[in-house]
Design a protein around this motif. Structure first.
Motif, PDB file in Angstrom:
ATOM      1  N   ARG A  50      29.836 -18.832  75.551  1.00  9.73           N
ATOM      2  CA  ARG A  50      28.814 -18.133  74.767  1.00  9.73           C
ATOM      3  C   ARG A  50      27.420 -18.694  75.047  1.00  9.73           C
ATOM      4  NH1 ARG A  50      31.139 -14.652  71.244  1.00  9.73           N
ATOM      5  NH2 ARG A  50      33.370 -14.982  70.985  1.00  9.73           N
ATOM      6  N   ARG A  54      30.006 -26.647  76.284  1.00  9.46           N
ATOM      7  CA  ARG A  54      30.964 -27.069  75.261  1.00  9.46           C
ATOM      8  C   ARG A  54      31.566 -28.423  75.619  1.00  9.46           C
ATOM      9  NH1 ARG A  54      35.897 -23.147  73.724  1.00  9.46           N
ATOM     10  NH2 ARG A  54      36.628 -23.760  75.790  1.00  9.46           N
ATOM     11  N   TRP A  76      37.589 -24.040  68.106  1.00  5.46           N
ATOM     12  CA  TRP A  76      36.972 -22.865  68.712  1.00  5.46           C
ATOM     13  C   TRP A  76      37.961 -21.697  68.724  1.00  5.46           C
ATOM     14  CZ3 TRP A  76      32.123 -24.554  70.666  1.00  5.46           C
ATOM     15  CH2 TRP A  76      31.322 -23.554  71.233  1.00  5.46           C
ATOM     16  N   ARG A  77      39.200 -22.022  69.120  1.00  2.00           N
ATOM     17  CA  ARG A  77      40.249 -21.002  69.214  1.00  2.00           C
ATOM     18  C   ARG A  77      40.510 -20.381  67.824  1.00  2.00           C
ATOM     19  NH1 ARG A  77      46.134 -21.069  69.871  1.00  2.00           N
ATOM     20  NH2 ARG A  77      46.610 -19.572  71.509  1.00  2.00           N
ATOM     21  N   GLU A  80      37.539 -18.007  67.069  1.00  2.83           N
ATOM     22  CA  GLU A  80      37.445 -16.781  67.870  1.00  2.83           C
ATOM     23  C   GLU A  80      38.615 -15.849  67.605  1.00  2.83           C
ATOM     24  OE1 GLU A  80      36.716 -18.085  71.971  1.00  2.83           O
ATOM     25  OE2 GLU A  80      34.643 -17.456  71.574  1.00  2.83           O
ATOM     26  N   ARG A  81      39.797 -16.423  67.368  1.00  2.00           N
ATOM     27  CA  ARG A  81      40.989 -15.578  67.187  1.00  2.00           C
ATOM     28  C   ARG A  81      41.409 -15.469  65.733  1.00  2.00           C
ATOM     29  NH1 ARG A  81      44.826 -17.357  72.278  1.00  2.00           N
ATOM     30  NH2 ARG A  81      43.146 -17.659  73.766  1.00  2.00           N
ATOM     31  N   GLU A 153      32.087 -13.362  62.747  1.00  2.00           N
ATOM     32  CA  GLU A 153      31.552 -13.285  64.111  1.00  2.00           C
ATOM     33  C   GLU A 153      30.901 -14.610  64.482  1.00  2.00           C
ATOM     34  OE1 GLU A 153      28.674 -10.201  64.148  1.00  2.00           O
ATOM     35  OE2 GLU A 153      30.183  -8.594  64.125  1.00  2.00           O
ATOM     36  N   PRO A 154      31.096 -15.075  65.724  1.00  2.00           N
ATOM     37  CA  PRO A 154      30.410 -16.287  66.160  1.00  2.00           C
ATOM     38  C   PRO A 154      28.897 -16.156  66.000  1.00  2.00           C
ATOM     39  CG  PRO A 154      32.125 -15.709  67.716  1.00  2.00           C
ATOM     40  CD  PRO A 154      32.009 -14.550  66.750  1.00  2.00           C
ATOM     41  N   LEU A 196      32.350 -24.336  66.789  1.00  2.00           N
ATOM     42  CA  LEU A 196      31.788 -22.992  66.682  1.00  2.00           C
ATOM     43  C   LEU A 196      31.617 -22.639  65.204  1.00  2.00           C
ATOM     44  CD1 LEU A 196      30.999 -20.401  68.276  1.00  2.00           C
ATOM     45  CD2 LEU A 196      33.376 -19.667  68.037  1.00  2.00           C
ATOM     46  N   VAL A 198      30.882 -19.566  62.515  1.00  2.00           N
ATOM     47  CA  VAL A 198      30.917 -18.107  62.409  1.00  2.00           C
ATOM     48  C   VAL A 198      30.157 -17.641  61.175  1.00  2.00           C
ATOM     49  CG1 VAL A 198      33.100 -17.797  63.672  1.00  2.00           C
ATOM     50  CG2 VAL A 198      33.124 -18.082  61.165  1.00  2.00           C
TER      51      VAL A 198
END
Ligand SMILES: [Zn+2]
Length: 209
Positions: A50, A54, A76-77, A80-81, A153-154, A196, A198
């Motif tokens: 992004r 990282r 992070w995972r 995002e997921r 959302e990030p 990350l 969000v």
């Protein structure tokens, strides 16, 4: 004998383990017309996510759990997921389509333009894991609210900051876990992202009993 407090706590999915640390030399590259930018001395695909460099860590869950630290890759995972920070499974409630989320005073902040949302660095928690998360984490016990959100959302990262030293060497500024927005072009070249953040939308308090 009654069932007492569990002695063997499950280590949450996002928690870092001692043997996952993988410190890598950093330096500043000079980009034509664009100024210096933080990089690894052996750049690899996937270093920049992004638009942000990282932190590299391993993902093997080996070594002693570091209870105050999150593994960058797994955090992070989860974000995002939309995976549960405790079990690593899908957090979204299939019945409602909403995402259960424990918001804490330290990991959540509101935004001036959105009274029903905000920013958080803590991943969601699936409804099955919420009781365990609240029971085992003292911090959650003190200052947490069980919520659900419609989507996430990030929006930003938490980053450690560097400046160029002699010969392009990367020198830490001493600022850690600085919030840097994903569109903050002036700061991103100096940031090493560790988590990350969000933005969550339509945050609602879940009923607690
Ligand atoms: Zn879970």
């Amino acid at each position: 004998m009654t069932a007492a407090a569990p002695t063997a706590l499950r280590v949450p999915y996002v928690i870092a383990h001692a043997d996952e640390a993988a410190p890598q030399p950093l330096w500043f590259t000079q980009r034509p017309l664009a100024g210096p930018r933080l990089a690894y001395d052996d750049p690899r695909r996937g270093d920049v996510v992004r638009g942000v460099l990282r932190a590299r860590v391993l993902n093997n869950r080996r070594g002693a759990p570091q209870w105050r630290k999150l593994n960058t890759l797994r955090q992070w995972r989860c974000m995002e997921r939309l995976l549960c920070q405790v079990c690593g499974g899908v957090a979204t409630d299939p019945a409602t389509g909403r995402i259960p989320w424990i918001m804490t005073a330290t990991a959540f902040r509101t935004l001036p333009d959105d009274s029903a949302g905000g920013l958080t660095s803590a991943p969601p928690t699936c409804s099955a894991c919420i009781p365990e998360a609240l029971a085992t984490c003292p911090q959650l016990h003190i200052s947490s609210t069980v919520c659900t959100v419609a989507r996430a959302e990030p929006a930003a990262v938490l980053a450690d900051m560097f400046v160029p030293g002699q010969g392009g060497r990367a020198v830490p500024t001493g600022e850690y876990s600085v919030e840097v927005g994903l569109s903050e072009e002036a700061l991103i070249p100096y940031a090493l992202a560790t988590q990350l953040i969000v933005r969550v939308y339509d945050l609602q308090t879940a009923g607690r009993d």
